[in-house]
Design a protein around this motif. Sequence first.
Motif, PDB file in Angstrom:
ATOM      1  N   SER A 385       0.819  -1.218   0.000  1.00 46.38           N
ATOM      2  CA  SER A 385       0.000   0.000   0.000  1.00 46.38           C
ATOM      3  C   SER A 385       0.851   1.265   0.000  1.00 46.38           C
ATOM      4  CB  SER A 385      -0.921   0.007   1.235  1.00 46.38           C
ATOM      5  OG  SER A 385      -0.154   0.089   2.439  1.00 46.38           O
ATOM      6  N   ARG A 386       2.149   1.118   0.225  1.00 46.59           N
ATOM      7  CA  ARG A 386       3.059   2.280   0.236  1.00 46.59           C
ATOM      8  C   ARG A 386       3.705   2.455  -1.130  1.00 46.59           C
ATOM      9  NH1 ARG A 386       4.329  -0.131   5.091  1.00 46.59           N
ATOM     10  NH2 ARG A 386       6.060  -1.237   4.109  1.00 46.59           N
ATOM     11  N   PRO A 387       4.097   3.689  -1.454  1.00 45.03           N
ATOM     12  CA  PRO A 387       4.841   3.889  -2.707  1.00 45.03           C
ATOM     13  C   PRO A 387       6.175   3.155  -2.657  1.00 45.03           C
ATOM     14  CG  PRO A 387       4.100   5.997  -1.776  1.00 45.03           C
ATOM     15  CD  PRO A 387       3.871   4.949  -0.730  1.00 45.03           C
ATOM     16  N   GLN A 388       6.694   2.806  -3.822  1.00 44.37           N
ATOM     17  CA  GLN A 388       8.033   2.250  -3.898  1.00 44.37           C
ATOM     18  C   GLN A 388       9.042   3.307  -3.450  1.00 44.37           C
ATOM     19  OE1 GLN A 388       7.927   1.021  -8.136  1.00 44.37           O
ATOM     20  NE2 GLN A 388       8.515  -1.000  -7.389  1.00 44.37           N
ATOM     21  N   TYR A 389      10.206   2.853  -3.080  1.00 43.88           N
ATOM     22  CA  TYR A 389      11.335   3.726  -2.724  1.00 43.88           C
ATOM     23  C   TYR A 389      11.078   4.511  -1.437  1.00 43.88           C
ATOM     24  CZ  TYR A 389      13.147   2.430  -7.256  1.00 43.88           C
ATOM     25  OH  TYR A 389      13.617   1.710  -8.317  1.00 43.88           O
ATOM     26  N   THR A 390      10.230   3.957  -0.570  1.00 44.20           N
ATOM     27  CA  THR A 390      10.072   4.529   0.768  1.00 44.20           C
ATOM     28  C   THR A 390      10.775   3.653   1.810  1.00 44.20           C
ATOM     29  OG1 THR A 390       7.932   3.403   0.972  1.00 44.20           O
ATOM     30  CG2 THR A 390       7.910   5.712   0.264  1.00 44.20           C
ATOM     31  N   HIS A 391      11.351   2.536   1.370  1.00 44.29           N
ATOM     32  CA  HIS A 391      12.118   1.656   2.260  1.00 44.29           C
ATOM     33  C   HIS A 391      13.409   1.296   1.534  1.00 44.29           C
ATOM     34  CE1 HIS A 391      12.875  -2.284   4.498  1.00 44.29           C
ATOM     35  NE2 HIS A 391      12.818  -1.379   5.444  1.00 44.29           N
ATOM     36  N   LEU A 392      14.514   1.929   1.971  1.00 49.72           N
ATOM     37  CA  LEU A 392      15.769   1.838   1.211  1.00 49.72           C
ATOM     38  C   LEU A 392      16.968   1.420   2.068  1.00 49.72           C
ATOM     39  CD1 LEU A 392      15.441   5.181  -0.818  1.00 49.72           C
ATOM     40  CD2 LEU A 392      14.965   2.871  -1.654  1.00 49.72           C
ATOM     41  N   PRO A 393      16.838   0.395   2.909  1.00 56.10           N
ATOM     42  CA  PRO A 393      17.986   0.036   3.754  1.00 56.10           C
ATOM     43  C   PRO A 393      19.186  -0.458   2.957  1.00 56.10           C
ATOM     44  CG  PRO A 393      16.292  -1.658   3.877  1.00 56.10           C
ATOM     45  CD  PRO A 393      15.690  -0.495   3.147  1.00 56.10           C
ATOM     46  N   PHE A 394      18.946  -1.004   1.770  1.00 56.85           N
ATOM     47  CA  PHE A 394      20.036  -1.492   0.925  1.00 56.85           C
ATOM     48  C   PHE A 394      20.152  -0.695  -0.372  1.00 56.85           C
ATOM     49  CE2 PHE A 394      18.553  -5.257   3.343  1.00 56.85           C
ATOM     50  CZ  PHE A 394      19.720  -5.505   4.072  1.00 56.85           C
ATOM     51  N   GLY A 395      19.535   0.499  -0.398  1.00 54.83           N
ATOM     52  CA  GLY A 395      19.518   1.250  -1.628  1.00 54.83           C
ATOM     53  C   GLY A 395      18.565   0.611  -2.625  1.00 54.83           C
ATOM     54  N   GLU A 396      18.613   1.093  -3.864  1.00 56.84           N
ATOM     55  CA  GLU A 396      17.793   0.530  -4.943  1.00 56.84           C
ATOM     56  C   GLU A 396      18.524   0.752  -6.253  1.00 56.84           C
ATOM     57  OE1 GLU A 396      15.389  -1.245  -5.703  1.00 56.84           O
ATOM     58  OE2 GLU A 396      14.199  -1.515  -3.885  1.00 56.84           O
ATOM     59  N   GLY A 397      18.042   0.090  -7.300  1.00 57.18           N
ATOM     60  CA  GLY A 397      18.608   0.291  -8.614  1.00 57.18           C
ATOM     61  C   GLY A 397      19.903  -0.469  -8.827  1.00 57.18           C
ATOM     62  N   PRO A 398      20.603  -0.168  -9.933  1.00 56.32           N
ATOM     63  CA  PRO A 398      21.822  -0.905 -10.284  1.00 56.32           C
ATOM     64  C   PRO A 398      22.922  -0.848  -9.232  1.00 56.32           C
ATOM     65  CG  PRO A 398      21.033   0.340 -12.174  1.00 56.32           C
ATOM     66  CD  PRO A 398      20.209   0.772 -11.005  1.00 56.32           C
ATOM     67  N   ARG A 399      22.928   0.219  -8.373  1.00 52.09           N
ATOM     68  CA  ARG A 399      23.976   0.318  -7.353  1.00 52.09           C
ATOM     69  C   ARG A 399      23.451  -0.057  -5.974  1.00 52.09           C
ATOM     70  NH1 ARG A 399      29.354   3.608  -8.484  1.00 52.09           N
ATOM     71  NH2 ARG A 399      29.983   2.196  -6.827  1.00 52.09           N
ATOM     72  N   ASN A 400      22.422  -0.880  -5.920  1.00 59.87           N
ATOM     73  CA  ASN A 400      21.967  -1.329  -4.605  1.00 59.87           C
ATOM     74  C   ASN A 400      23.017  -2.245  -3.979  1.00 59.87           C
ATOM     75  OD1 ASN A 400      21.691  -3.660  -6.109  1.00 59.87           O
ATOM     76  ND2 ASN A 400      19.676  -4.183  -5.317  1.00 59.87           N
ATOM     77  N   CYS A 401      22.813  -2.591  -2.725  1.00 62.25           N
ATOM     78  CA  CYS A 401      23.787  -3.432  -2.019  1.00 62.25           C
ATOM     79  C   CYS A 401      23.775  -4.843  -2.607  1.00 62.25           C
ATOM     80  CB  CYS A 401      23.463  -3.482  -0.531  1.00 62.25           C
ATOM     81  SG  CYS A 401      24.536  -4.596   0.400  1.00 62.25           S
ATOM     82  N   ILE A 402      24.883  -5.228  -3.206  1.00 65.86           N
ATOM     83  CA  ILE A 402      24.953  -6.532  -3.870  1.00 65.86           C
ATOM     84  C   ILE A 402      24.909  -7.687  -2.864  1.00 65.86           C
ATOM     85  CG2 ILE A 402      27.474  -6.709  -3.864  1.00 65.86           C
ATOM     86  CD1 ILE A 402      27.287  -7.807  -6.729  1.00 65.86           C
ATOM     87  N   GLY A 403      25.288  -7.414  -1.615  1.00 63.98           N
ATOM     88  CA  GLY A 403      25.331  -8.464  -0.605  1.00 63.98           C
ATOM     89  C   GLY A 403      24.115  -8.517   0.304  1.00 63.98           C
TER      90      GLY A 403
END
Length: 456
Positions: A385-403
Motif C-alpha cells: 500500500s506504500r509507494p516504492q522507494y520509501t524503504h531503502l535500507p540497501f539502496g535501490e537500482g543498479p547500485r543497490n547493495c549486492i550483498g
Amino acid sequence: MENPITAQHGLKYDLKNAHDELKRLRHKHGGIYLIHQPVYLCVDPEVCKLILTKDFQYFGGRGASFDYKKNPLGQHLFNLEGEAWRNMRVKLTPTFTSGKMKQMFDTLLDCGIPMLERIDELVQQKKSLDIKEIVGCYTTDVIGSCAFGLECNSFKDPKSEFRKNGRILLSARPIFTIAIFLRFVMPSILKKIPVKFIPQDIEDFFVGAIKSVIDHRSSNNVYRNDFVQILLDMQEKSKADGQEPMTVMEIAAQSFVFFIAGFETSSTTMSFCLHELAFNQDVQDKLRNEIKKTMQENDGKLTYDGVMGMKYLDGVVNETLRKYPPLPMLFRKCDRDYTLKDTNTTLEAGTNVFISILGLHYDEEYYPNPEKFVPERFMDENKHSRPQYTHLPFGEGPRNCIGSRFGLMQTKTGLAMILNKFRVLPGPGETYKINFNPKITIMTKKGDLLLMAENL
C-alpha cells in the motif's frame, strides 16, 4: 542548481545530533550547500526512483574521489565508478545467488553455536549481555569463514586479529571522518594530502590473509564453498576466456569490503532488533512461535528455506532496518546536466545528490507513528500500500547493495538461533530510546547495548 536552500534560509545541520537531523530533513526537499559545494537533497520517493533506477545513467557514481595508489584496498565495488564499477558488478553478481547462499548456510549454523554457548554462560552467571559484542563476534566468525575461508574463533579469542581489526576500522577516527568529508566537498585538496583511509598495518593484515589463503589452496588443491573460492573460480574462468583476470589486490579489495560491510551492518541490525524485541515482548513471543513452528516442520532444524520463508521474521527484520538503516543516507553524483521531471530545476553536472533514508523511513505519510516498532508494516497486505522507494535500507537500482541477500540470511539465521533458545529482556539501565554515535558512518548506538536473557 536553481534556488538552493542554504543555512540562511533555515536549513541548519547539527552534527552532534546528525541522525535526528536527517529525520527532520524529511520535510526539506531541494538544494543545500556543503561549504561551497551544491548538494541536492532528495526525500521524494518518485524522484528517488528517477535518480536510483530510471535515470541511473545520469547518477552512476557516488561522487567521491579516491586514490587507489594510496588506498589499494579501496578499489572495491562500493567505491568504483564508471566502466570499472560496471565490469566488477557484472563479475560479482553471480556470487550472491540463492544457490550460493544455500552452500554457505551450514557455516552460519556452525558459527552460531559458540554464540549460543556464550549467551548461556552469561545466563547461568546472571550477567547482562553486551549484545553488540556478542553478535559482532558471531558475524565476524561468519564473514571470516565465508569471505576468507578462515576460522576466526572470536568467542574463544576476543583478541583475534579479525575481531581486533574490525573494531578498529569501525571506531570513530577523526582523520577518517575528516577525509570522508573532504572526499565530497574538496576532493582536489584530498588528492594533495597523503591520507590513508585504512591504516597500513590493517591493510597488510587483510592483503596477507588473502594471499595466504590463495597460496594454500593452490598448493594443496583445496576447494571451499566460500566467497574467496568464487572469486578464484572467476579468475580462472577469465583466463580460460582470454579475458583480463582479477589481480590478487582486486580479490583482496572485494573480500575486504565483504568483510567490513558484512560483519558490521548485520551485527548492528541484530543488536537493534534484539533491543526492540526486549522492549516489545508481544512481538518477541509472536516471532518465537513462528520460529518454533517452522523448525517443527523441518524435523527440529533450521534450514535455509525455513529461515528465508518466515514472513513475520522478515517483517521484524525489515521494521528494524526501517528504524535503524545501516547507512542513514545514500550518495550519488550527477554526471551530466539533468532536469528533474515536471520541474524547472536543473542539476548541473558535478552536483552531489543526498537521499535521506532516515527522512523517508520516518515520514508519517508512509509510516504512521514512525517511532513505534510495528513489524506488521511489512506484511504483504500492508507493504504494497506504500509507494516504492520509501524503504531503502540497501539502496535501490543498479547500485543497490549486492550483498543484501547474504546480510539478510546472516541476520535472520542468528536471530532465529538466539530466540529459539532464549528470551531477551532489557538490561540494567537500558532505556528504549537509542542515542546514536554521530562520529561513525554506520548507525550504531553510543556505548554498550546491554540486555538480559533467560533460558526457555
